[in-house]
Design a protein around this motif. Structure first.
Motif, PDB file in Angstrom:
ATOM      1  N   GLN A   1      -1.698 -32.631 -59.522  1.00  0.00           N
ATOM      2  CA  GLN A   1      -0.255 -32.797 -59.678  1.00  0.00           C
ATOM      3  C   GLN A   1       0.118 -34.276 -59.816  1.00  0.00           C
ATOM      4  OE1 GLN A   1       1.868 -30.145 -59.875  1.00  0.00           O
ATOM      5  NE2 GLN A   1       0.045 -28.857 -59.773  1.00  0.00           N
ATOM      6  N   PRO A   2       1.235 -34.570 -60.478  1.00  0.00           N
ATOM      7  CA  PRO A   2       1.699 -35.957 -60.597  1.00  0.00           C
ATOM      8  C   PRO A   2       1.858 -36.603 -59.218  1.00  0.00           C
ATOM      9  CG  PRO A   2       3.019 -34.500 -61.983  1.00  0.00           C
ATOM     10  CD  PRO A   2       2.138 -33.625 -61.145  1.00  0.00           C
ATOM     11  N   GLY A   3       1.419 -37.840 -59.121  1.00  0.00           N
ATOM     12  CA  GLY A   3       1.498 -38.578 -57.855  1.00  0.00           C
ATOM     13  C   GLY A   3       0.311 -38.352 -56.936  1.00  0.00           C
ATOM     14  N   ASN A   4      -0.536 -37.376 -57.236  1.00  0.00           N
ATOM     15  CA  ASN A   4      -1.694 -37.089 -56.392  1.00  0.00           C
ATOM     16  C   ASN A   4      -2.942 -37.786 -56.918  1.00  0.00           C
ATOM     17  OD1 ASN A   4      -0.275 -35.523 -54.589  1.00  0.00           O
ATOM     18  ND2 ASN A   4      -0.740 -33.613 -55.612  1.00  0.00           N
ATOM     19  N   ASN A   5      -3.902 -37.934 -56.030  1.00  0.00           N
ATOM     20  CA  ASN A   5      -5.154 -38.620 -56.352  1.00  0.00           C
ATOM     21  C   ASN A   5      -6.288 -37.626 -56.541  1.00  0.00           C
ATOM     22  OD1 ASN A   5      -4.151 -41.322 -55.978  1.00  0.00           O
ATOM     23  ND2 ASN A   5      -4.170 -40.901 -53.786  1.00  0.00           N
ATOM     24  N   LEU A   6      -7.220 -37.983 -57.384  1.00  0.00           N
ATOM     25  CA  LEU A   6      -8.515 -37.314 -57.441  1.00  0.00           C
ATOM     26  C   LEU A   6      -9.474 -38.313 -56.798  1.00  0.00           C
ATOM     27  CD1 LEU A   6     -10.140 -34.863 -58.331  1.00  0.00           C
ATOM     28  CD2 LEU A   6     -10.612 -36.034 -60.462  1.00  0.00           C
ATOM     29  N   ILE A   7      -9.958 -37.992 -55.607  1.00  0.00           N
ATOM     30  CA  ILE A   7     -10.763 -38.950 -54.848  1.00  0.00           C
ATOM     31  C   ILE A   7     -12.045 -39.304 -55.591  1.00  0.00           C
ATOM     32  CG2 ILE A   7      -9.839 -38.197 -52.627  1.00  0.00           C
ATOM     33  CD1 ILE A   7     -12.501 -36.713 -52.169  1.00  0.00           C
ATOM     34  N   ARG A   8     -12.559 -40.482 -55.305  1.00  0.00           N
ATOM     35  CA  ARG A   8     -13.831 -40.922 -55.878  1.00  0.00           C
ATOM     36  C   ARG A   8     -14.926 -40.070 -55.240  1.00  0.00           C
ATOM     37  NH1 ARG A   8     -15.474 -44.524 -59.267  1.00  0.00           N
ATOM     38  NH2 ARG A   8     -17.278 -45.861 -58.903  1.00  0.00           N
TER      39      ARG A   8
ATOM     40  N   GLY B   1      -3.247 -32.929 -70.821  1.00  0.00           N
ATOM     41  CA  GLY B   1      -3.455 -34.341 -70.527  1.00  0.00           C
ATOM     42  C   GLY B   1      -2.368 -34.944 -69.659  1.00  0.00           C
ATOM     43  N   ALA B   2      -2.682 -36.132 -69.154  1.00  0.00           N
ATOM     44  CA  ALA B   2      -1.751 -36.883 -68.303  1.00  0.00           C
ATOM     45  C   ALA B   2      -2.133 -38.356 -68.365  1.00  0.00           C
ATOM     46  CB  ALA B   2      -1.801 -36.362 -66.868  1.00  0.00           C
ATOM     47  N   THR B   3      -1.326 -39.173 -67.744  1.00  0.00           N
ATOM     48  CA  THR B   3      -1.615 -40.599 -67.629  1.00  0.00           C
ATOM     49  C   THR B   3      -2.251 -40.841 -66.270  1.00  0.00           C
ATOM     50  OG1 THR B   3       0.247 -41.153 -69.056  1.00  0.00           O
ATOM     51  CG2 THR B   3      -0.617 -42.913 -67.664  1.00  0.00           C
ATOM     52  N   LEU B   4      -3.354 -41.609 -66.263  1.00  0.00           N
ATOM     53  CA  LEU B   4      -4.066 -41.905 -65.024  1.00  0.00           C
ATOM     54  C   LEU B   4      -3.777 -43.342 -64.603  1.00  0.00           C
ATOM     55  CD1 LEU B   4      -7.572 -40.398 -65.911  1.00  0.00           C
ATOM     56  CD2 LEU B   4      -5.531 -39.235 -65.009  1.00  0.00           C
ATOM     57  N   ALA B   5      -3.499 -43.535 -63.317  1.00  0.00           N
ATOM     58  CA  ALA B   5      -3.348 -44.868 -62.744  1.00  0.00           C
ATOM     59  C   ALA B   5      -4.658 -45.203 -62.047  1.00  0.00           C
ATOM     60  CB  ALA B   5      -2.183 -44.901 -61.766  1.00  0.00           C
ATOM     61  N   LEU B   6      -5.336 -46.224 -62.545  1.00  0.00           N
ATOM     62  CA  LEU B   6      -6.624 -46.636 -61.979  1.00  0.00           C
ATOM     63  C   LEU B   6      -6.399 -47.476 -60.724  1.00  0.00           C
ATOM     64  CD1 LEU B   6      -8.420 -47.533 -65.335  1.00  0.00           C
ATOM     65  CD2 LEU B   6      -8.394 -45.350 -64.087  1.00  0.00           C
ATOM     66  N   PRO B   7      -7.447 -47.658 -59.905  1.00  0.00           N
ATOM     67  CA  PRO B   7      -7.280 -48.425 -58.664  1.00  0.00           C
ATOM     68  C   PRO B   7      -6.752 -49.849 -58.885  1.00  0.00           C
ATOM     69  CG  PRO B   7      -9.343 -47.235 -58.599  1.00  0.00           C
ATOM     70  CD  PRO B   7      -8.780 -47.054 -59.983  1.00  0.00           C
TER      71      PRO B   7
ATOM     72  N   VAL C   1     -23.512 -40.003 -59.773  1.00  0.00           N
ATOM     73  CA  VAL C   1     -22.799 -41.198 -60.224  1.00  0.00           C
ATOM     74  C   VAL C   1     -21.328 -41.045 -59.839  1.00  0.00           C
ATOM     75  CG1 VAL C   1     -22.074 -42.565 -62.220  1.00  0.00           C
ATOM     76  CG2 VAL C   1     -24.401 -41.638 -62.111  1.00  0.00           C
ATOM     77  N   PRO C   2     -20.797 -41.978 -59.033  1.00  0.00           N
ATOM     78  CA  PRO C   2     -19.406 -41.868 -58.590  1.00  0.00           C
ATOM     79  C   PRO C   2     -18.424 -41.890 -59.771  1.00  0.00           C
ATOM     80  CG  PRO C   2     -20.575 -43.480 -57.272  1.00  0.00           C
ATOM     81  CD  PRO C   2     -21.475 -43.119 -58.413  1.00  0.00           C
ATOM     82  N   HIS C   3     -17.406 -41.042 -59.672  1.00  0.00           N
ATOM     83  CA  HIS C   3     -16.340 -41.008 -60.665  1.00  0.00           C
ATOM     84  C   HIS C   3     -15.075 -40.511 -59.983  1.00  0.00           C
ATOM     85  CE1 HIS C   3     -18.313 -37.082 -60.748  1.00  0.00           C
ATOM     86  NE2 HIS C   3     -17.134 -36.572 -61.065  1.00  0.00           N
ATOM     87  N   GLY C   4     -13.969 -40.473 -60.721  1.00  0.00           N
ATOM     88  CA  GLY C   4     -12.682 -40.126 -60.117  1.00  0.00           C
ATOM     89  C   GLY C   4     -12.065 -41.379 -59.536  1.00  0.00           C
ATOM     90  N   GLY C   5     -11.338 -41.234 -58.467  1.00  0.00           N
ATOM     91  CA  GLY C   5     -10.715 -42.385 -57.825  1.00  0.00           C
ATOM     92  C   GLY C   5      -9.477 -42.852 -58.567  1.00  0.00           C
ATOM     93  N   PHE C   6      -8.745 -41.926 -59.162  1.00  0.00           N
ATOM     94  CA  PHE C   6      -7.520 -42.298 -59.869  1.00  0.00           C
ATOM     95  C   PHE C   6      -6.364 -41.457 -59.355  1.00  0.00           C
ATOM     96  CE2 PHE C   6      -9.706 -39.108 -62.522  1.00  0.00           C
ATOM     97  CZ  PHE C   6      -8.736 -38.111 -62.580  1.00  0.00           C
TER      98      PHE C   6
END
Length: 162
Positions: A84-91, A105-111, A130-135
């Motif tokens: 959902q918008p405003g929520n994070n997908l943890i690394r 699709g959506a816009t991702l805010a990176l760390p 391999v770590p991914h996500g974190g946005f």
């Protein structure tokens, strides 16, 4: 006034944690302490599990199909993931491979604060460990992805990166 509960066995010591049942049944204090330590470990495990669930509660993963990968000790898991918008997908990492296809699709805010598009129709593959996500999902659109995992059986679907 004396204590009405008297222990006849020298191994059995009265303390503030003794219960009349324990004394009456001649249960050694070391066993009682062991049981209490096990109970404490169970509570700690429950708290840890709750924290992991809270971290993952920001995303909604609906498993569509799970099957064994023939001739291996791996399985294939097909899911739809909504963030959902405003929520994070943890690394995080996976015990295997993950293929992702963006359904919505959506816009991702990176760390680092930079915003990047993750458009409908985009596809990516995340490799084992391999770590991914974190946005964070920026804007007002929900990110919806179809994921296919080929992972080791009996291991968690994902491991948060510490």
């Amino acid at each position: 006034m004396s204590n009405p509960i008297v222990a006849l066995d020298p191994e059995l010591r009265l303390n503030t944690y003794s219960h009349p049942f324990e004394i009456a049944n001649n249960v050694p204090n070391s066993f009682i302490y062991f049981q209490k330590e096990i109970m404490m470990l169970r509570y700690l495990a429950l708290i840890f599990f709750a924290l992991i669930c809270a971290a993952n509660a920001q995303t909604n993963r609906t498993e569509l199909k799970r099957a064994d990968l023939t001739g291996t000790n791996m399985e294939i898991v097909v899911s739809v993931v909504d963030v959902q918008p405003g929520n994070n997908l943890i690394r995080h990492t996976h015990h295997g491979e993950e293929a992702v296809y963006v359904l919505e699709g959506a816009t991702l805010a990176l760390p680092d604060g930079k915003e990047v598009p993750f458009p409908t129709g985009a596809a990516t593959i995340n490799i084992r460990d391999v770590p991914h996500g974190g946005f964070k999902v920026a804007g007002d659109k929900t990110l919806k992805m179809l994921t296919v995992h080929i992972v080791d059986k009996g291991k968690p679907m994902m491991e948060p990166v510490k």
